[in-house]
Write a protein that holds these residues in place. Structure first.
Motif, short mmCIF file in Angstrom:
data_model
loop_
_atom_site.label_atom_id
_atom_site.label_comp_id
_atom_site.label_asym_id
_atom_site.label_seq_id
_atom_site.Cartn_x
_atom_site.Cartn_y
_atom_site.Cartn_z
N PHE A 199 0.93 -1.21 -0.07
CA PHE A 199 -0.13 0.13 -0.02
C PHE A 199 0.83 1.24 -0.03
O PHE A 199 0.51 2.33 -0.61
CB PHE A 199 -1.12 -0.02 1.38
N ASN A 200 2.17 1.20 0.45
CA ASN A 200 2.88 2.40 0.58
C ASN A 200 3.38 2.75 -0.66
O ASN A 200 3.68 4.13 -1.20
CB ASN A 200 4.19 1.91 1.41
N ASN A 201 3.15 1.99 -1.84
CA ASN A 201 3.63 2.47 -3.17
C ASN A 201 2.52 3.24 -3.72
O ASN A 201 2.96 4.14 -4.39
CB ASN A 201 3.73 1.00 -4.20
N VAL A 202 1.21 2.91 -3.35
CA VAL A 202 0.24 3.85 -3.78
C VAL A 202 0.28 5.39 -3.11
O VAL A 202 0.23 6.37 -3.98
CB VAL A 202 -1.23 3.28 -3.43
N THR A 203 0.76 5.64 -2.20
CA THR A 203 1.11 6.78 -1.32
C THR A 203 2.16 7.54 -1.94
O THR A 203 2.20 8.66 -2.39
CB THR A 203 1.25 6.75 0.21
N ARG A 204 3.25 6.61 -2.48
CA ARG A 204 4.44 7.28 -2.93
C ARG A 204 3.99 7.89 -4.34
O ARG A 204 4.89 8.73 -4.75
CB ARG A 204 5.46 6.13 -3.13
N LEU A 205 3.34 7.04 -5.27
CA LEU A 205 3.18 7.33 -6.53
C LEU A 205 2.11 8.52 -6.76
O LEU A 205 2.12 9.28 -7.49
CB LEU A 205 2.62 6.38 -7.23
N SER A 206 0.89 8.61 -5.59
CA SER A 206 -0.07 9.49 -6.02
C SER A 206 -0.11 10.60 -4.80
O SER A 206 -0.81 11.56 -4.94
CB SER A 206 -1.29 8.77 -6.08
N GLY A 207 0.54 10.36 -3.41
CA GLY A 207 0.33 11.14 -2.48
C GLY A 207 -1.15 10.93 -1.72
O GLY A 207 -1.58 11.71 -1.05
N LYS A 208 -1.69 9.74 -2.28
CA LYS A 208 -3.00 9.47 -1.76
C LYS A 208 -3.17 8.28 -1.31
O LYS A 208 -2.18 7.13 -1.97
CB LYS A 208 -3.95 9.71 -2.65
N ASP A 209 -4.12 7.88 -0.54
CA ASP A 209 -4.17 6.30 -0.38
C ASP A 209 -5.09 5.74 -1.13
O ASP A 209 -5.91 6.24 -2.00
CB ASP A 209 -4.58 6.02 1.21
N LEU A 210 -5.30 4.38 -1.09
CA LEU A 210 -6.11 3.65 -2.04
C LEU A 210 -7.41 3.98 -1.87
O LEU A 210 -8.12 4.08 -2.97
CB LEU A 210 -6.03 2.15 -1.75
N ASN A 211 -8.19 4.39 -0.62
CA ASN A 211 -9.49 4.88 -0.55
C ASN A 211 -9.74 6.02 -1.81
O ASN A 211 -11.22 6.34 -2.17
CB ASN A 211 -9.91 5.06 0.73
N TRP A 212 -8.92 6.83 -1.95
CA TRP A 212 -9.08 7.79 -2.84
C TRP A 212 -9.47 7.47 -4.22
O TRP A 212 -10.31 8.07 -4.80
CB TRP A 212 -7.81 8.75 -3.10
N PHE A 213 -9.04 6.39 -4.52
CA PHE A 213 -9.46 5.68 -6.00
C PHE A 213 -10.40 4.85 -5.74
O PHE A 213 -10.58 3.94 -6.37
CB PHE A 213 -8.12 4.95 -6.63
N THR A 214 -11.54 5.52 -5.57
CA THR A 214 -13.12 4.87 -5.64
C THR A 214 -14.03 5.76 -6.26
O THR A 214 -13.84 7.01 -6.22
CB THR A 214 -13.27 4.61 -4.26
N ILE A 215 -15.10 5.07 -6.84
CA ILE A 215 -16.26 5.99 -7.65
C ILE A 215 -16.94 6.51 -6.49
O ILE A 215 -17.35 7.66 -6.58
CB ILE A 215 -16.89 5.04 -8.18
N LYS A 216 -17.06 5.86 -5.30
CA LYS A 216 -17.92 6.51 -4.21
C LYS A 216 -17.41 8.08 -3.72
O LYS A 216 -17.98 8.90 -3.39
CB LYS A 216 -18.05 5.68 -3.19
N ARG A 217 -15.98 8.07 -3.62
CA ARG A 217 -15.28 9.32 -3.25
C ARG A 217 -15.39 10.16 -4.17
O ARG A 217 -15.54 11.50 -3.79
CB ARG A 217 -13.65 8.71 -2.94
N CYS A 218 -15.88 9.99 -5.61
CA CYS A 218 -15.97 11.08 -6.59
C CYS A 218 -17.49 11.54 -6.55
O CYS A 218 -17.51 12.67 -7.12
CB CYS A 218 -15.58 10.20 -8.07
N LEU A 219 -18.18 11.08 -5.95
CA LEU A 219 -19.46 11.29 -6.17
C LEU A 219 -20.00 12.83 -5.91
O LEU A 219 -20.85 13.59 -6.50
CB LEU A 219 -20.52 10.49 -5.33
N PRO A 220 -19.57 13.50 -4.81
CA PRO A 220 -19.71 14.86 -4.46
C PRO A 220 -19.45 15.56 -5.76
O PRO A 220 -20.09 16.75 -5.96
CB PRO A 220 -19.04 15.07 -3.09
#
Length: 280
Positions: A199-220
Protein backbone atom coordinates in the motif's frame (compact mmCIF):
# COMPACT_ATOMS: atom_id res chain seq x y z
CA UNK A 1 -3.00 -24.62 -16.16
CA UNK A 2 -3.47 -21.38 -18.07
CA UNK A 3 -0.30 -19.40 -18.79
CA UNK A 4 -1.56 -16.48 -16.72
CA UNK A 5 -2.16 -18.73 -13.68
CA UNK A 6 1.25 -20.36 -14.16
CA UNK A 7 2.93 -16.95 -14.17
CA UNK A 8 1.02 -15.98 -11.02
CA UNK A 9 2.26 -19.12 -9.26
CA UNK A 10 5.82 -18.19 -10.20
CA UNK A 11 5.32 -14.71 -8.78
CA UNK A 12 3.81 -16.12 -5.57
CA UNK A 13 6.95 -18.19 -5.11
CA UNK A 14 9.15 -15.19 -5.87
CA UNK A 15 7.31 -13.01 -3.34
CA UNK A 16 7.60 -15.70 -0.66
CA UNK A 17 11.35 -15.96 -1.27
CA UNK A 18 11.78 -12.17 -1.31
CA UNK A 19 9.94 -11.94 2.01
CA UNK A 20 12.68 -14.04 3.61
CA UNK A 21 15.16 -11.32 2.67
CA UNK A 22 13.02 -8.15 2.83
CA UNK A 23 9.31 -7.75 3.44
CA UNK A 24 9.49 -4.30 1.90
CA UNK A 25 10.90 -5.72 -1.34
CA UNK A 26 8.25 -8.44 -1.30
CA UNK A 27 5.48 -5.82 -0.98
CA UNK A 28 6.99 -3.67 -3.74
CA UNK A 29 7.23 -6.69 -6.01
CA UNK A 30 3.60 -7.56 -5.29
CA UNK A 31 2.50 -4.04 -6.20
CA UNK A 32 4.36 -4.17 -9.51
CA UNK A 33 2.57 -7.42 -10.28
CA UNK A 34 -0.78 -5.82 -9.34
CA UNK A 35 -0.12 -3.16 -12.00
CA UNK A 36 1.04 -5.62 -14.67
CA UNK A 37 -1.44 -6.98 -17.26
CA UNK A 38 -0.13 -10.54 -17.50
CA UNK A 39 -0.43 -12.10 -20.94
CA UNK A 40 -0.63 -8.80 -22.82
CA UNK A 41 -2.36 -9.50 -26.14
CA UNK A 42 -1.63 -7.64 -29.34
CA UNK A 43 -3.93 -7.77 -32.35
CA UNK A 44 -4.01 -7.31 -36.09
CA UNK A 45 -5.85 -4.31 -37.49
CA UNK A 46 -9.35 -5.25 -38.57
CA UNK A 47 -10.98 -3.44 -41.52
CA UNK A 48 -12.83 -1.15 -39.09
CA UNK A 49 -9.62 -0.24 -37.27
CA UNK A 50 -7.88 0.30 -40.61
CA UNK A 51 -10.67 2.69 -41.58
CA UNK A 52 -9.94 4.91 -38.57
CA UNK A 53 -7.55 7.83 -38.49
CA UNK A 54 -4.47 6.30 -36.83
CA UNK A 55 -3.21 8.30 -33.88
CA UNK A 56 -0.03 8.18 -31.82
CA UNK A 57 0.55 9.78 -28.44
CA UNK A 58 3.66 10.04 -26.29
CA UNK A 59 2.55 9.46 -22.71
CA UNK A 60 5.55 9.80 -20.43
CA UNK A 61 8.11 7.57 -22.10
CA UNK A 62 5.51 5.29 -23.70
CA UNK A 63 4.25 5.50 -27.26
CA UNK A 64 0.52 4.86 -27.32
CA UNK A 65 -1.58 3.80 -30.30
CA UNK A 66 -5.04 5.19 -30.89
CA UNK A 67 -7.85 5.68 -33.37
CA UNK A 68 -10.41 8.27 -34.42
CA UNK A 69 -13.62 7.64 -36.33
CA UNK A 70 -16.08 10.12 -37.81
CA UNK A 71 -13.74 13.07 -37.39
CA UNK A 72 -15.67 16.32 -37.36
CA UNK A 73 -18.78 14.75 -35.83
CA UNK A 74 -21.17 17.03 -34.01
CA UNK A 75 -20.22 15.58 -30.63
CA UNK A 76 -17.11 13.87 -29.23
CA UNK A 77 -16.78 10.64 -27.25
CA UNK A 78 -13.87 8.75 -25.65
CA UNK A 79 -13.76 4.97 -25.10
CA UNK A 80 -11.59 3.62 -22.24
CA UNK A 81 -11.08 -0.15 -22.19
CA UNK A 82 -10.44 -2.29 -19.13
CA UNK A 83 -7.43 -4.05 -17.61
CA UNK A 84 -5.89 -6.69 -19.92
CA UNK A 85 -8.11 -5.44 -22.76
CA UNK A 86 -7.69 -3.16 -25.78
CA UNK A 87 -9.56 -1.01 -28.29
CA UNK A 88 -10.34 -3.79 -30.76
CA UNK A 89 -12.72 -5.43 -28.29
CA UNK A 90 -14.95 -2.35 -28.51
CA UNK A 91 -15.00 -1.84 -32.26
CA UNK A 92 -18.56 -3.20 -32.46
CA UNK A 93 -19.65 0.04 -30.71
CA UNK A 94 -18.30 2.28 -33.47
CA UNK A 95 -21.21 2.04 -35.99
CA UNK A 96 -23.71 2.74 -33.19
CA UNK A 97 -21.75 5.79 -32.02
CA UNK A 98 -21.23 7.13 -35.54
CA UNK A 99 -24.98 6.85 -36.09
CA UNK A 100 -25.46 8.98 -32.97
CA UNK A 101 -23.21 11.62 -34.53
CA UNK A 102 -20.13 11.20 -32.36
CA UNK A 103 -16.51 11.67 -33.30
CA UNK A 104 -14.94 8.72 -31.47
CA UNK A 105 -11.48 8.57 -29.91
CA UNK A 106 -9.99 5.40 -28.42
CA UNK A 107 -6.46 4.54 -27.32
CA UNK A 108 -4.81 1.37 -26.11
CA UNK A 109 -3.69 2.20 -22.57
CA UNK A 110 -0.04 1.79 -21.54
CA UNK A 111 0.98 -1.91 -21.42
CA UNK A 112 -2.10 -2.86 -23.45
CA UNK A 113 -2.83 -3.76 -27.04
CA UNK A 114 -0.49 -2.07 -29.51
CA UNK A 115 0.78 0.53 -26.99
CA UNK A 116 4.13 0.42 -25.25
CA UNK A 117 4.84 -0.11 -21.59
CA UNK A 118 4.78 -2.90 -19.04
CA UNK A 119 2.56 -1.59 -16.23
CA UNK A 120 -0.34 0.71 -15.48
CA UNK A 121 -2.03 1.95 -12.32
CA UNK A 122 -5.13 4.02 -11.58
CA UNK A 123 -3.31 7.35 -11.40
CA UNK A 124 -1.66 6.65 -14.78
CA UNK A 125 -4.97 5.82 -16.43
CA UNK A 126 -6.73 8.79 -14.86
CA UNK A 127 -3.99 11.13 -16.07
CA UNK A 128 -4.13 9.58 -19.54
CA UNK A 129 -7.88 10.23 -19.76
CA UNK A 130 -7.21 13.81 -18.68
CA UNK A 131 -4.47 14.22 -21.30
CA UNK A 132 -6.68 12.77 -24.04
CA UNK A 133 -9.47 15.14 -22.99
CA UNK A 134 -7.15 18.12 -23.25
CA UNK A 135 -5.66 17.02 -26.58
CA UNK A 136 -8.65 15.58 -28.43
CA UNK A 137 -11.66 16.84 -26.47
CA UNK A 138 -13.48 18.30 -24.80
CA UNK A 139 -15.62 15.16 -24.88
CA UNK A 140 -19.37 15.25 -24.62
CA UNK A 141 -19.47 11.60 -23.54
CA UNK A 142 -17.27 8.80 -22.23
CA UNK A 143 -17.60 5.02 -22.28
CA UNK A 144 -15.52 3.08 -19.76
CA UNK A 145 -15.32 -0.63 -19.00
CA UNK A 146 -13.97 -2.01 -15.71
CA UNK A 147 -10.64 -0.31 -14.94
CA UNK A 148 -11.35 2.15 -17.75
CA UNK A 149 -14.63 3.05 -16.03
CA UNK A 150 -12.76 3.95 -12.86
CA UNK A 151 -10.23 6.03 -14.82
CA UNK A 152 -13.01 7.93 -16.59
CA UNK A 153 -14.84 8.61 -13.33
CA UNK A 154 -11.72 9.84 -11.57
CA UNK A 155 -10.80 12.13 -14.47
CA UNK A 156 -14.27 13.55 -15.16
CA UNK A 157 -14.90 14.29 -11.48
CA UNK A 158 -11.92 16.70 -11.69
CA UNK A 159 -13.43 18.60 -14.63
CA UNK A 160 -15.43 21.79 -14.00
CA UNK A 161 -19.01 21.83 -15.30
CA UNK A 162 -19.04 18.04 -15.71
CA UNK A 163 -22.84 17.98 -15.37
CA UNK A 164 -23.00 18.48 -19.15
CA UNK A 165 -21.16 15.20 -19.79
CA UNK A 166 -22.71 11.76 -20.33
CA UNK A 167 -20.91 8.64 -19.09
CA UNK A 168 -21.60 4.97 -19.79
CA UNK A 169 -19.97 2.64 -17.25
CA UNK A 170 -19.79 -1.05 -18.05
CA UNK A 171 -18.99 -2.99 -14.86
CA UNK A 172 -16.68 -0.29 -13.50
CA UNK A 173 -13.95 -1.10 -10.99
CA UNK A 174 -15.66 1.05 -8.39
CA UNK A 175 -13.64 0.05 -5.35
CA UNK A 176 -9.87 -0.29 -5.78
CA UNK A 177 -9.45 -1.23 -2.14
CA UNK A 178 -11.61 -4.29 -2.78
CA UNK A 179 -9.62 -5.21 -5.88
CA UNK A 180 -6.36 -4.89 -3.95
CA UNK A 181 -7.71 -7.03 -1.10
CA UNK A 182 -8.77 -9.71 -3.58
CA UNK A 183 -5.35 -9.62 -5.24
CA UNK A 184 -3.53 -9.96 -1.91
CA UNK A 185 -5.75 -12.89 -1.02
CA UNK A 186 -5.15 -14.59 -4.37
CA UNK A 187 -1.41 -14.15 -3.94
CA UNK A 188 -1.61 -15.52 -0.37
CA UNK A 189 -0.05 -12.32 1.01
CA UNK A 190 -1.20 -12.22 4.65
CA UNK A 191 1.81 -10.69 6.37
CA UNK A 192 0.79 -7.16 7.57
CA UNK A 193 4.28 -5.77 6.88
CA UNK A 194 4.24 -7.00 3.28
CA UNK A 195 0.73 -5.63 2.83
CA UNK A 196 1.78 -2.25 4.23
CA UNK A 197 4.73 -2.13 1.84
CA UNK A 198 2.28 -2.89 -0.99
CA UNK A 199 0.00 0.00 0.00
CA UNK A 200 2.93 2.37 0.56
CA UNK A 201 3.51 2.30 -3.20
CA UNK A 202 0.14 3.95 -3.78
CA UNK A 203 1.03 6.82 -1.44
CA UNK A 204 4.50 7.17 -2.94
CA UNK A 205 3.18 7.38 -6.52
CA UNK A 206 0.11 9.54 -5.93
CA UNK A 207 0.33 11.20 -2.52
CA UNK A 208 -3.03 9.58 -1.73
CA UNK A 209 -4.21 6.38 -0.12
CA UNK A 210 -6.09 3.66 -1.97
CA UNK A 211 -9.50 4.88 -0.74
CA UNK A 212 -9.08 7.96 -2.92
CA UNK A 213 -9.30 5.77 -6.04
CA UNK A 214 -12.98 4.89 -5.70
CA UNK A 215 -16.12 6.00 -7.48
CA UNK A 216 -17.88 6.62 -4.17
CA UNK A 217 -15.23 9.19 -3.25
CA UNK A 218 -15.91 10.99 -6.56
CA UNK A 219 -19.68 11.32 -6.13
CA UNK A 220 -19.84 14.77 -4.50
CA UNK A 221 -17.92 16.30 -7.43
CA UNK A 222 -19.39 14.11 -10.17
CA UNK A 223 -22.59 15.63 -11.56
CA UNK A 224 -22.58 13.89 -14.96
CA UNK A 225 -25.51 11.90 -16.29
CA UNK A 226 -24.34 8.29 -15.84
CA UNK A 227 -25.64 4.97 -17.15
CA UNK A 228 -24.17 2.22 -14.96
CA UNK A 229 -24.53 -1.32 -16.35
CA UNK A 230 -23.47 -4.25 -14.18
CA UNK A 231 -24.08 -7.98 -14.23
CA UNK A 232 -25.24 -9.61 -11.01
CA UNK A 233 -22.79 -12.49 -11.49
CA UNK A 234 -19.76 -10.41 -12.45
CA UNK A 235 -16.71 -12.35 -11.13
CA UNK A 236 -14.23 -9.48 -11.61
CA UNK A 237 -15.92 -6.34 -10.29
CA UNK A 238 -18.50 -7.43 -7.70
CA UNK A 239 -22.01 -6.08 -8.19
CA UNK A 240 -22.13 -5.25 -4.46
CA UNK A 241 -20.17 -2.09 -5.28
CA UNK A 242 -22.93 -0.96 -7.64
CA UNK A 243 -25.66 -1.82 -5.12
CA UNK A 244 -23.89 0.22 -2.45
CA UNK A 245 -23.86 3.33 -4.62
CA UNK A 246 -27.43 2.70 -5.82
CA UNK A 247 -28.60 2.74 -2.19
CA UNK A 248 -27.16 6.23 -1.87
CA UNK A 249 -29.84 7.21 -4.45
CA UNK A 250 -27.82 9.56 -6.68
CA UNK A 251 -30.44 10.95 -9.06
CA UNK A 252 -27.99 11.36 -11.96
CA UNK A 253 -26.89 7.70 -11.99
CA UNK A 254 -29.16 5.22 -13.76
CA UNK A 255 -28.54 1.53 -13.06
CA UNK A 256 -29.16 -1.49 -15.26
CA UNK A 257 -28.49 -4.92 -13.75
CA UNK A 258 -28.18 -7.90 -16.06
CA UNK A 259 -28.17 -11.67 -15.48
CA UNK A 260 -25.56 -14.03 -16.89
CA UNK A 261 -23.51 -11.61 -19.02
CA UNK A 262 -20.54 -11.58 -16.69
CA UNK A 263 -17.76 -9.05 -17.01
CA UNK A 264 -17.15 -8.99 -20.77
CA UNK A 265 -20.32 -10.06 -22.58
CA UNK A 266 -22.09 -7.13 -20.94
CA UNK A 267 -20.74 -4.61 -23.46
CA UNK A 268 -21.65 -6.83 -26.44
CA UNK A 269 -25.23 -7.72 -25.59
CA UNK A 270 -27.74 -6.36 -28.15
CA UNK A 271 -30.36 -5.42 -25.56
CA UNK A 272 -27.77 -3.58 -23.46
CA UNK A 273 -26.42 -1.73 -26.48
CA UNK A 274 -29.94 -0.62 -27.35
CA UNK A 275 -30.18 0.96 -23.89
CA UNK A 276 -26.81 2.62 -24.40
CA UNK A 277 -27.92 4.07 -27.76
CA UNK A 278 -31.06 5.47 -26.16
CA UNK A 279 -29.05 7.04 -23.33
CA UNK A 280 -26.52 8.68 -25.63
Amino acid sequence: MKLQNFIKELYKTRIRLLALVSKERAGNNAFRLFCTPLGKAGYALSPLLQSAEQRSLLYGEQQLKGYCWNKGGARKLLIAHGFRSHTQRFEHLIPLLVEKGYEITAFDAPAHGRSGGKRINAIDYMQLVTQLTEQYGPFDAYIGHSFGGLAVTLAVSELPHNALIKIVLFAPAADTTGLAATFLQQMAIRDPQIQQSFFNNVTRLSGKDLNWFTIKRCLPALKSDILWIHDKQDPITPVAEAYEIQQMAPAHIHFIFTEGLGHSKIYRDAAVLEKVAGFL
